[in-house]
Every structure is written in structure tokens, then in C-alpha cells.
Design a protein around this motif. Structure first.
Motif, PDB file in Angstrom:
ATOM      1  N   ASN A  44      36.413  52.291  60.337  1.00 33.52           N
ATOM      2  CA  ASN A  44      37.348  52.793  59.333  1.00 33.52           C
ATOM      3  C   ASN A  44      38.182  53.942  59.895  1.00 33.52           C
ATOM      4  OD1 ASN A  44      38.311  53.116  56.432  1.00 33.52           O
ATOM      5  ND2 ASN A  44      37.381  55.114  56.780  1.00 33.52           N
ATOM      6  N   CYS A  58      39.807  53.312  51.929  1.00 32.03           N
ATOM      7  CA  CYS A  58      38.551  52.576  51.968  1.00 32.03           C
ATOM      8  C   CYS A  58      37.747  52.905  50.720  1.00 32.03           C
ATOM      9  CB  CYS A  58      37.747  52.932  53.217  1.00 32.03           C
ATOM     10  SG  CYS A  58      37.132  54.636  53.245  1.00 32.03           S
ATOM     11  N   TYR A  76      34.734  48.314  51.884  1.00 28.97           N
ATOM     12  CA  TYR A  76      36.007  47.634  52.119  1.00 28.97           C
ATOM     13  C   TYR A  76      37.039  48.625  52.649  1.00 28.97           C
ATOM     14  CZ  TYR A  76      37.492  49.773  47.703  1.00 28.97           C
ATOM     15  OH  TYR A  76      37.782  50.675  46.700  1.00 28.97           O
ATOM     16  N   ASP A  78      41.442  48.937  52.678  1.00 31.94           N
ATOM     17  CA  ASP A  78      42.703  48.407  52.170  1.00 31.94           C
ATOM     18  C   ASP A  78      43.780  48.596  53.229  1.00 31.94           C
ATOM     19  OD1 ASP A  78      41.678  47.665  49.680  1.00 31.94           O
ATOM     20  OD2 ASP A  78      42.065  49.635  48.797  1.00 31.94           O
ATOM     21  N   THR A  85      49.653  44.304  50.085  1.00 28.63           N
ATOM     22  CA  THR A  85      48.440  45.068  50.370  1.00 28.63           C
ATOM     23  C   THR A  85      47.250  44.145  50.193  1.00 28.63           C
ATOM     24  OG1 THR A  85      49.424  47.160  49.644  1.00 28.63           O
ATOM     25  CG2 THR A  85      47.029  47.060  49.728  1.00 28.63           C
ATOM     26  N   GLU A  86      46.325  44.199  51.147  1.00 24.66           N
ATOM     27  CA  GLU A  86      45.168  43.300  51.128  1.00 24.66           C
ATOM     28  C   GLU A  86      43.894  44.110  51.273  1.00 24.66           C
ATOM     29  OE1 GLU A  86      43.551  40.120  50.288  1.00 24.66           O
ATOM     30  OE2 GLU A  86      45.381  39.402  51.288  1.00 24.66           O
ATOM     31  N   ARG A  87      42.841  43.687  50.571  1.00 23.50           N
ATOM     32  CA  ARG A  87      41.535  44.325  50.672  1.00 23.50           C
ATOM     33  C   ARG A  87      40.624  43.461  51.554  1.00 23.50           C
ATOM     34  NH1 ARG A  87      39.187  47.167  45.516  1.00 23.50           N
ATOM     35  NH2 ARG A  87      40.748  48.607  46.335  1.00 23.50           N
ATOM     36  N   PHE A  89      36.810  43.055  52.828  1.00 23.94           N
ATOM     37  CA  PHE A  89      35.422  43.426  52.536  1.00 23.94           C
ATOM     38  C   PHE A  89      34.580  43.311  53.798  1.00 23.94           C
ATOM     39  CE2 PHE A  89      37.316  41.940  48.617  1.00 23.94           C
ATOM     40  CZ  PHE A  89      36.935  42.917  47.708  1.00 23.94           C
ATOM     41  N   THR A  97      38.537  38.599  53.579  1.00 25.14           N
ATOM     42  CA  THR A  97      39.314  38.692  52.347  1.00 25.14           C
ATOM     43  C   THR A  97      38.501  38.128  51.187  1.00 25.14           C
ATOM     44  OG1 THR A  97      40.343  36.538  52.747  1.00 25.14           O
ATOM     45  CG2 THR A  97      41.505  38.484  53.583  1.00 25.14           C
ATOM     46  N   GLN A  98      38.947  38.413  49.995  1.00 18.18           N
ATOM     47  CA  GLN A  98      38.238  37.969  48.795  1.00 18.18           C
ATOM     48  C   GLN A  98      38.033  36.448  48.794  1.00 18.18           C
ATOM     49  OE1 GLN A  98      37.125  39.894  45.929  1.00 18.18           O
ATOM     50  NE2 GLN A  98      36.107  37.948  45.485  1.00 18.18           N
TER      51      GLN A  98
END
Length: 320
Positions: A44, A58, A76, A78, A85-87, A89, A97-98
């Protein structure tokens, strides 16, 4: 002292979290959890420092388990690619991604990924490690290699999930007198590398020979890694291969796979003096601009320089 203190705090937080889950004892699974927490923390920080234009923050999510009263802690980060914008995990060493959470196991975990500060010799490895590396190098085993767990992030921040998108982000650049194609985002780092090499060559004859005698320098090439179904880093335009033409390089081993073609499994036992090695100053200059050198890998690729500033950051900030 600051680094040691920060790491002590990190380990303390890890122990508190693991102990809260299992106060009776620390089993192998809990030790693995500590390693993953440490890896995520370092990763991170690396993303925040190396990709500030993409990094957005994060956090963590507490997720109740269906079969017990306990909870899962899912971390996670971001990121933004300038359009969305994508998160991502962090699931057991992978950044997912989700939509891919349920199929996360198709990716290889990253917790064991590391980039050493120094070049390792065969004599540094135990017989067991040597055996593992030999097995990794066999074609029948390499076909089962999984996609690295960082690839979803790499696809996103470089807008290069497929060949069409990748080729819309390529640029032609001059590097050491040759014209090569790379991702436009590494154009500036390569220019910085060249400027530093030229400056260093004024006082170092080996660096001077390196920049004046390239046989070939190649960049983008949409392809898979040999013997695998994995996408080569060249297919993102993030890598260059440098082949030297100086007398020092002639009759030298430059790539483990080519050496294996002559020696089969005995490739790993070949004396490191038989390899072509760039000058240490050259390697240090590339690393200073975010490029890892493939010669430090167990399956070594001495002509290969690959843009991964987050890996260099994590190497330099590894707390142990």
C-alpha cells in the motif's frame, strides 16, 4: 531507528489482530496472516509513493462468516486510471476486483514475491531450494503457472487489459541510440536512465562500453512467456531487453532458458562467472528509476529490465 520502530508497531498490530481471532495459539495459518498483513502494508505504501496519480486510498471491510460468529477482515486499495475509480480487494495475497472475488484462486499469491538487493549465487541456495527451482524451470510444470496476483492492477493503471488497449498507449522512444516501442508511461523513466548512464560513463569505462555497444534493444512485443500461458511483461510495453555486443558478452550465458537448452537440468549449476552481467552501476541506475533487473530472479534473464517501481520501493522498505 524509525524503520525499526514502525515495523515493531506493525507487528504488534498484526499480533493483536491474529490473537483476537485465535487467542489460544498461533498456528501456521496465523503466521501466514501476519505475513500477508505486513505485505499489504508495504505494498500500500509502495503504491501511494510510486503511483500518486493513481492512488486514492485504502481501507478494510469486516465480513461476517456464514459458518461461525467470527468475521473476515478484507483489506483493499482504491485506484484511479484517470477515467474511473476501481477498488482492489486483497484476498490471500492477490489483488482482485469485486467481479473476480469468487475466482481469485486463478491468480498466484504475491506474498512470496520479493526482489533481492543482491544477486544470489547457487551456493546461497539449499539443495531443497535448488530442486524447487529446477522443477519450476521444467516446461511441463511451467504450463501450470498462474497469472500473478498483481496483474489486475497492472492492467488497470496502464490501461492495457488487452492488445487493442495496450497498443493505443504505446510510444516510440530513442534509447541509447536505438528506436524502441514502449508504454508511454515509461518514456520518462527511460530518458532518466539514459541521462544517468551517460553521466556515469564519463568516469566509468564499463558503463561507457555498455551504452556504446548494444547489439539490440527491444521493447513491446505482444506474446506469452515461453512454456506458459502467462502474458509476457513485454506485452504491456513495460520491459526492454538489452543484448550487448562487447567482447565481454561473447560466449556468455544471458538467459536461463537458453542455458537449459545446452545443459538441461544442470543449467542451475553453471558457474555465475559464465553469465553476462551488466555493470553493477548500470543495474543500480535502472533500479533508481523503478526498473527491476531480471538477472536477480531465480530463473534469471540478464538482458531484461522491467518497470516495477513498487517492487523497488518494497525492496528498499522491507522491514526485515
Amino acid at each position: 531507528m524509525k524503520k525499526i520502530s514502525a515495523y515493531c508497531i506493525l507487528i504488534l498490530l498484526c499480533l493483536i489482530e491474529v490473537h483476537a481471532k485465535n487467542p489460544k495459539c498461533f498456528q501456521a495459518k496465523q503466521v501466514s496472516q501476519i505475513a500477508q498483513i505486513a505485505y499489504f502494508t508495504n505494498f500500500n505504501a509502495a503504491m501511494k509513493n510510486c503511483y500518486p496519480q493513481n492512488y486514492r486510498g485504502c481501507g478494510l471491510i469486516l465480513q461476517a462468516k456464514n459458518d461461525s460468529n467470527s468475521t473476515n477482515i478484507i483489506r483493499y486499495i482504491d485506484l484511479s486510471n484517470g477515467k474511473t475509480t476501481e477498488r482492489f480487494f486483497y484476498i490471500e495475497g492477490r489483488f482482485i476486483t469485486q467481479k473476480e472475488i469468487d475466482s481469485y484462486e486463478k491468480y498466484a499469491p504475491l506474498c512470496k514475491e520479493s526482489y533481492p538487493k543482491k544477486l544470489a549465487k547457487v551456493s546461497d541456495f539449499s539443495p531443497l531450494i535448488i530442486q524447487i527451482i529446477v522443477q519450476q524451470g521444467r516446461s511441463e510444470n511451467r504450463r501450470f503457472n498462474k497469472t500473478p496476483g498483481f496483474e489486475p492492477i497492472q492492467n488497470y493503471i496502464f490501461d492495457a487489459a488487452n492488445q487493442l488497449d495496450t497498443e493505443q498507449n504505446l510510444a516510440r522512444v530513442n534509447f541509447l541510440g536505438q528506436r524502441i516501442t514502449v508504454h508511454y508511461k515509461i518514456r520518462k523513466p527511460l530518458q532518466n536512465v539514459e541521462a544517468k548512464l551517460v553521466q556515469s560513463s564519463l568516469a566509468d569505462s564499463r558503463v561507457k562500453a555498455f551504452i556504446e555497444n548494444p547489439h539490440s534493444i527491444t521493447g513491446y512485443n505482444w506474446r506469452e512467456i515461453r512454456d506458459t500461458y502467462q502474458r509476457s511483461s513485454h506485452s504491456w510495453g513495460l520491459s526492454i531487453d538489452y543484448i550487448d555486443l562487447t567482447p565481454y558478452a561473447r560466449n556468455k550465458q544471458i538467459y536461463w532458458r537458453w542455458t537449459k537448452g545446452f545443459y538441461d537440468d544442470e543449467w542451475i549449476n553453471q558457474d555465475i562467472k559464465k553469465r553476462w552481467l551488466p555493470p553493477e552501476k548500470v543495474i543500480a541506475i535502472f533500479e533508481s528509476e523503478g526498473f527491476v533487473w531480471g538477472g536477480k530472479w531465480e530463473l534469471w534473464d540478464n538482458m531484461h529490465f522491467e518497470y516495477h517501481p513498487e517492487v523497488i520501493y518494497m525492496m528498499n522498505h522491507r522491514p526485515f
